[in-house]
Design an enzyme around this catalytic site. Structure first.
Site, PDB file in Angstrom:
ATOM      1  N   GLY A 113       0.801  -1.219   0.000  1.00 32.41           N
ATOM      2  CA  GLY A 113       0.000   0.000   0.000  1.00 32.41           C
ATOM      3  C   GLY A 113       0.834   1.268   0.000  1.00 32.41           C
ATOM      4  O   GLY A 113       0.340   2.346  -0.350  1.00 32.41           O
ATOM      5  N   GLU A 114       2.095   1.181   0.395  1.00 34.98           N
ATOM      6  CA  GLU A 114       2.956   2.358   0.479  1.00 34.98           C
ATOM      7  C   GLU A 114       3.348   2.830  -0.909  1.00 34.98           C
ATOM      8  O   GLU A 114       3.819   2.046  -1.746  1.00 34.98           O
ATOM      9  CB  GLU A 114       4.203   2.011   1.295  1.00 34.98           C
TER      10      GLU A 114
END
Length: 408
Positions: A113-114
């Site tokens: 998700g980063e």
């Protein structure tokens, strides 16, 4: 002869490697450091471990947590970056449209998700895809930067179209507009548009067939899959599989092989037997069950025989019939090919493979008790008696009668 033996040894070594990779995957899921340490301890990686070894492990090992793999590939440490580059370089996207290639790439791990990790991973994909495009003469893209930008745009489109919280979906025109001028020609320094037909094909593919960025969010595709889409997915699945191993001679490994496949083999044959009603329909499934029982006994595998007996006794319907209902039992055995075949198979296993049977004797005894109580287990003087097999111990004249009666 010698060739078969060497191949058997090679297959055994491959099986051992596979088991070790599965153990390493379990360690890696809990801690990548523990996973790499285990690989080194069993000789599957050097010390220090190399990027090539880790990339091989991430591609070959079964049971890896895709989230852990994605996080590992997205890290910015020198080793992780090298592993990501090698991991991507092992992918074969030749002949794939960019969205199909990206779908295949992201099927091997879960995208983190980063944003910085996403950027590193998509950049590695873009470099590999662009290199393959150049190899095959596909000159739509002027640089890997253009591929990188479009890749990120495809991920954004995928999220926009398939996020249930999003009420206003991106249109085709908006997707085309978002990607204007991204194809910069390094030589002329001019920014060009990508072909509209390519962007249109990408949009419709993503619209009808979501790229699963998260295994937990399995949204249903909003439309029929095209033949081309299915073909691409099958190609990707085929490429993700290692080559099948073909052996002319694998003597010495039949037991190990059967121990790994007997469950689905018996399940398939028993399902066919349960749905059959005629002698003709029963022939093949009963033949398969007979062969499976023979293999299990030959390699002293009790579990398959016990499992088979527990199902055969049900197919005879004998234990479920009250012992006093002699006529019902006799009528069933006289009119049901399935009950007859199942009883014959059960009798044969007890007579020929009884020394391998363990828990399955409970099923055998339940049939004997009902038949004996009903007075149907008496030995007739004219009943055929199979010749005893010297390699198998006899389990009594009752079973010789049963086997002969059922065969007759």
């Amino acid at each position: 002869g010698g060739g078969g033996g060497s191949r058997s040894l090679e297959l055994s070594a491959q099986k051992l490697t596979k088991r070790r990779l599965e153990t390493a995957a379990d360690h890696f899921n809990r801690s990548p450091g523990k996973g790499t340490a285990f690989l080194q301890s069993v000789g599957l990686a050097s010390d220090p471990i190399t990027a090539e070894e880790l990339a091989w492990f991430l591609r070959e090992a079964e049971g890896l947590d895709k989230t852990v793999v994605g996080d590992f590939l997205g890290e910015r440490d020198e080793l992780n970056l090298a592993v990501l580059e090698t991991f991507a370089a092992r992918m074969d996207f030749s002949g794939f449209q960019i969205d199909d290639a990206l779908r295949y790439f992201l099927s091997t791990f879960r995208l983190p998700g980063e944003s910085q990790k996403i950027d590193r991973i998509t950049e590695a994909f873009a470099i590999r895809y662009y290199a393959l495009c150049k190899e095959v003469g596909y000159d739509v893209f002027h640089s890997s930067d253009a591929v990188h930008i479009l890749t990120f745009s495809i991920i954004m489109l995928n999220t926009d179209l398939h996020n249930p919280q999003n009420k206003k979906r991106m249109t085709l025109e908006e997707f085309v507009r978002n990607n204007r001028g991204i194809n910069e020609d390094k030589a002329t320094k001019k920014s060009e548009d990508l072909p509209r037909e390519l962007l249109t094909a990408i949009y419709h593919n993503i619209q009808t067939n979501e790229i699963k960025l998260n295994d937990a969010s399995a949204h249903v595709a909003k439309g029929p899959r095209s033949a081309e889409s299915w073909e691409k997915e099958m190609q990707g699945a085929a490429r993700s599989h290692r080559d099948y191993v073909r052996w002319d001679d694998a003597r010495g490994l039949e037991g190990e092989m059967f121990a790994g496949v007997w469950g689905p083999v018996l399940a398939g044959a028993l399902a066919a037997a349960e749905s059959a009603w005629t002698t003709q329909q029963l022939h093949l499934p009963m033949q398969a069950l007979d062969s499976a029982a023979s293999l299990a006994a030959r390699h002293a595998l009790s579990a398959p025989l016990d499992h088979l007996l527990s199902h055969l006794v049900t197919l005879t319907t004998i234990p479920s019939t009250p012992a006093g209902a002699v006529h019902t039992i006799a009528e069933t055995l006289g009119s049901s090919p399935k009950a007859q075949s199942s009883l014959a198979a059960l009798a044969k296993i007890a007579l020929e493979y009884g020394d391998v049977v363990r828990e399955g004797w409970g099923a055998i005894v339940s049939v004997v008790v009902v038949l004996h109580t009903a007075g149907l287990l008496e030995i007739h003087p004219d009943a055929p008696k199979p010749a005893p097999r010297p390699t198998r111990k006899s389990v009594g004249s009752d079973w010789q009668w049963l086997a002969g009666w059922a065969d007759g």
